[in-house]
Design a protein around this motif. Structure first.
Motif, PDB file in Angstrom:
ATOM      1  N   PHE A 286       0.922  -1.210   0.123  1.00 12.08           N
ATOM      2  CA  PHE A 286      -0.121  -0.016  -0.068  1.00 12.08           C
ATOM      3  C   PHE A 286       0.761   1.261  -0.013  1.00 12.08           C
ATOM      4  O   PHE A 286       1.743   1.252   0.731  1.00 12.08           O
ATOM      5  CB  PHE A 286      -0.866  -0.129   1.181  1.00 12.08           C
ATOM      6  CG  PHE A 286      -1.993  -0.883   1.245  1.00 12.08           C
ATOM      7  CD1 PHE A 286      -3.114  -0.494   0.394  1.00 12.08           C
ATOM      8  CD2 PHE A 286      -2.089  -2.072   1.799  1.00 12.08           C
ATOM      9  CE1 PHE A 286      -4.299  -1.315   0.187  1.00 12.08           C
ATOM     10  CE2 PHE A 286      -3.254  -2.823   1.654  1.00 12.08           C
ATOM     11  CZ  PHE A 286      -4.387  -2.377   0.886  1.00 12.08           C
ATOM     12  N   VAL A 287       0.580   2.209  -0.778  1.00 11.76           N
ATOM     13  CA  VAL A 287       1.144   3.350  -0.743  1.00 11.76           C
ATOM     14  C   VAL A 287       0.087   4.549  -0.833  1.00 11.76           C
ATOM     15  O   VAL A 287      -1.311   4.501  -1.290  1.00 11.76           O
ATOM     16  CB  VAL A 287       2.158   3.848  -2.111  1.00 11.76           C
ATOM     17  CG1 VAL A 287       3.140   2.700  -2.043  1.00 11.76           C
ATOM     18  CG2 VAL A 287       1.260   3.677  -3.351  1.00 11.76           C
ATOM     19  N   VAL A 288       0.523   5.774  -0.415  1.00 11.81           N
ATOM     20  CA  VAL A 288      -0.484   7.140  -0.466  1.00 11.81           C
ATOM     21  C   VAL A 288      -0.951   7.288  -1.908  1.00 11.81           C
ATOM     22  O   VAL A 288      -0.322   7.245  -2.683  1.00 11.81           O
ATOM     23  CB  VAL A 288       0.240   8.185  -0.028  1.00 11.81           C
ATOM     24  CG1 VAL A 288      -0.867   9.402  -0.084  1.00 11.81           C
ATOM     25  CG2 VAL A 288       0.771   7.990   1.517  1.00 11.81           C
ATOM     26  N   ASP A 289      -2.348   7.533  -2.061  1.00 16.94           N
ATOM     27  CA  ASP A 289      -3.044   7.542  -3.224  1.00 16.94           C
ATOM     28  C   ASP A 289      -3.250   9.141  -3.164  1.00 16.94           C
ATOM     29  O   ASP A 289      -4.292   9.349  -2.990  1.00 16.94           O
ATOM     30  CB  ASP A 289      -4.079   6.765  -3.571  1.00 16.94           C
ATOM     31  CG  ASP A 289      -4.975   6.806  -4.746  1.00 16.94           C
ATOM     32  OD1 ASP A 289      -4.043   7.325  -5.747  1.00 16.94           O
ATOM     33  OD2 ASP A 289      -5.968   6.360  -5.263  1.00 16.94           O
TER      34      ASP A 289
ATOM     35  N   HIS B  84      -6.235   8.187   1.658  1.00 18.87           N
ATOM     36  CA  HIS B  84      -6.633   7.356   0.423  1.00 18.87           C
ATOM     37  C   HIS B  84      -5.219   6.600   0.042  1.00 18.87           C
ATOM     38  O   HIS B  84      -4.204   7.232  -0.087  1.00 18.87           O
ATOM     39  CB  HIS B  84      -6.901   8.180  -0.618  1.00 18.87           C
ATOM     40  CG  HIS B  84      -8.167   9.063  -0.553  1.00 18.87           C
ATOM     41  ND1 HIS B  84      -9.592   8.267  -0.142  1.00 18.87           N
ATOM     42  CD2 HIS B  84      -8.294  10.265  -0.312  1.00 18.87           C
ATOM     43  CE1 HIS B  84     -10.313   9.557   0.106  1.00 18.87           C
ATOM     44  NE2 HIS B  84      -9.575  10.449  -0.004  1.00 18.87           N
ATOM     45  N   ILE B  85      -5.350   5.289   0.143  1.00 19.96           N
ATOM     46  CA  ILE B  85      -4.174   4.677  -0.580  1.00 19.96           C
ATOM     47  C   ILE B  85      -4.529   3.497  -1.489  1.00 19.96           C
ATOM     48  O   ILE B  85      -5.722   3.212  -1.707  1.00 19.96           O
ATOM     49  CB  ILE B  85      -3.793   3.650   0.926  1.00 19.96           C
ATOM     50  CG1 ILE B  85      -4.865   2.749   1.637  1.00 19.96           C
ATOM     51  CG2 ILE B  85      -3.290   4.533   1.822  1.00 19.96           C
ATOM     52  CD1 ILE B  85      -4.611   2.006   2.679  1.00 19.96           C
ATOM     53  N   ARG B  86      -3.366   3.106  -2.185  1.00 20.37           N
ATOM     54  CA  ARG B  86      -3.661   2.204  -3.344  1.00 20.37           C
ATOM     55  C   ARG B  86      -2.571   1.075  -3.217  1.00 20.37           C
ATOM     56  O   ARG B  86      -1.270   1.130  -2.869  1.00 20.37           O
ATOM     57  CB  ARG B  86      -3.718   2.947  -4.526  1.00 20.37           C
ATOM     58  CG  ARG B  86      -2.422   3.480  -5.046  1.00 20.37           C
ATOM     59  CD  ARG B  86      -2.354   4.024  -6.216  1.00 20.37           C
ATOM     60  NE  ARG B  86      -0.832   4.763  -6.722  1.00 20.37           N
ATOM     61  CZ  ARG B  86      -0.238   5.788  -6.360  1.00 20.37           C
ATOM     62  NH1 ARG B  86      -0.955   6.681  -5.751  1.00 20.37           N
ATOM     63  NH2 ARG B  86       0.973   6.083  -6.784  1.00 20.37           N
TER      64      ARG B  86
ATOM     65  N   LEU C  78       3.336   5.320   8.520  1.00 21.71           N
ATOM     66  CA  LEU C  78       3.484   5.947   7.312  1.00 21.71           C
ATOM     67  C   LEU C  78       4.699   6.602   7.436  1.00 21.71           C
ATOM     68  O   LEU C  78       5.241   7.260   7.837  1.00 21.71           O
ATOM     69  CB  LEU C  78       2.340   6.898   7.288  1.00 21.71           C
ATOM     70  CG  LEU C  78       2.232   7.976   5.940  1.00 21.71           C
ATOM     71  CD1 LEU C  78       2.217   7.210   4.689  1.00 21.71           C
ATOM     72  CD2 LEU C  78       1.232   8.998   6.156  1.00 21.71           C
TER      73      LEU C  78
ATOM     74  N   ASP D 101      -7.472  -0.451  -3.498  1.00 21.60           N
ATOM     75  CA  ASP D 101      -7.650   0.755  -3.175  1.00 21.60           C
ATOM     76  C   ASP D 101      -8.356   0.709  -1.716  1.00 21.60           C
ATOM     77  O   ASP D 101      -9.398  -0.051  -1.837  1.00 21.60           O
ATOM     78  CB  ASP D 101      -8.042   1.628  -4.278  1.00 21.60           C
ATOM     79  CG  ASP D 101      -7.133   1.708  -5.534  1.00 21.60           C
ATOM     80  OD1 ASP D 101      -6.193   1.122  -5.284  1.00 21.60           O
ATOM     81  OD2 ASP D 101      -7.731   2.131  -6.201  1.00 21.60           O
TER      82      ASP D 101
ATOM     83  N   THR E   7      -9.743   3.654   1.558  1.00 26.35           N
ATOM     84  CA  THR E   7      -9.588   4.806   2.362  1.00 26.35           C
ATOM     85  C   THR E   7      -9.611   4.610   3.819  1.00 26.35           C
ATOM     86  O   THR E   7     -10.570   3.904   4.323  1.00 26.35           O
ATOM     87  CB  THR E   7     -10.639   5.847   2.041  1.00 26.35           C
ATOM     88  OG1 THR E   7     -10.762   6.118   0.727  1.00 26.35           O
ATOM     89  CG2 THR E   7     -10.588   6.925   2.784  1.00 26.35           C
TER      90      THR E   7
ATOM     91  N   LEU F  87       3.186   2.752   3.036  1.00 29.33           N
ATOM     92  CA  LEU F  87       2.552   2.479   4.445  1.00 29.33           C
ATOM     93  C   LEU F  87       3.275   1.030   4.913  1.00 29.33           C
ATOM     94  O   LEU F  87       3.617  -0.117   4.020  1.00 29.33           O
ATOM     95  CB  LEU F  87       1.134   2.104   4.518  1.00 29.33           C
ATOM     96  CG  LEU F  87       0.418   3.239   4.646  1.00 29.33           C
ATOM     97  CD1 LEU F  87       0.281   4.190   3.208  1.00 29.33           C
ATOM     98  CD2 LEU F  87      -1.092   2.916   4.980  1.00 29.33           C
TER      99      LEU F  87
END
Length: 197
Positions: free
Chosen positions: A89-92, A102-104, A120, A142, A144, A161
């Protein structure tokens, strides 16, 4: 930033919140108000098992002394919680603030649980926090997530993350850093790390 040794690991931890909010208690008897301020963060006091000086004790002592000056990083204990296989997961999207993120890029249908720790990483610095409400990633991986504390820095798009191995990062705090040396040539250590931001 000093990475503290992964082995031997602490045998005890006492986390706490460093709360920068406060309460307004009017002298008139009116309703008490809570003022939440950005910047509340975490500290953890760790205890170590007795460490043989020749093998591990001297290394731990040296890294803690350096961590008092340069900052230190250590894995936050998950105890019996198994985070599964979250993926990456990374910040979107940039420009995010507040308590939603929001992450993706994670595993499709990955389930986040209330109270689950994660960190984070922003510009190489870890910010520890906990999931405030359970949620499940969608078919694309994805999601939130709702945070327990407000974001303390603005993440960039793509910041990672750390879910399987959350970290707490900050300074070794206290009036003095000390350790005990026993006749059995064992080192006794306890220390506290405070997030710096």
């Amino acid at each position: 930033m000093i990475d503290l040794p992964e082995y031997p690991s602490p045998n005890g931890a006492t986390p706490r919140v460093l709360d920068f909010g406060g309460f307004l208690e009017p002298a008139s008897g009116a309703q008490v108000q809570r003022i939440n301020r950005m910047g509340s963060r975490y500290a953890v006091a760790f205890t170590m098992p007795p460490l043989p000086n020749q093998k591990h004790g001297r290394i731990w002592v040296n890294r803690l002394v350096r961590g008092q000056q340069e900052g230190a990083r250590i894995e936050y204990p998950l105890l019996d919680f198994y985070p599964g296989t979250p993926g990456n997961f990374v910040v979107d999207g940039a420009g995010q603030a507040g308590k939603s993120l929001h992450i993706r890029g994670g595993t499709p249908y990955y389930a986040f649980y209330e109270g689950q720790p994660f960190s984070l990483e922003i510009d190489g610095q870890h910010y520890l926090d906990f999931i405030a409400a359970g949620t499940i990633a969608d078919t694309s991986g994805d999601a939130t997530i709702t945070l327990t504390q407000m974001l303390r820095a603005e993440p960039a798009d793509g910041d990672p993350l750390h879910i399987s191995k959350p970290m707490i990062e900050g300074f070794i705090m206290g009036d003095q850093l000390s350790w005990s040396i026993s006749l059995e040539r064992l080192i006794g250590i306890s220390f506290e790390i405070h997030e710096a931001a």
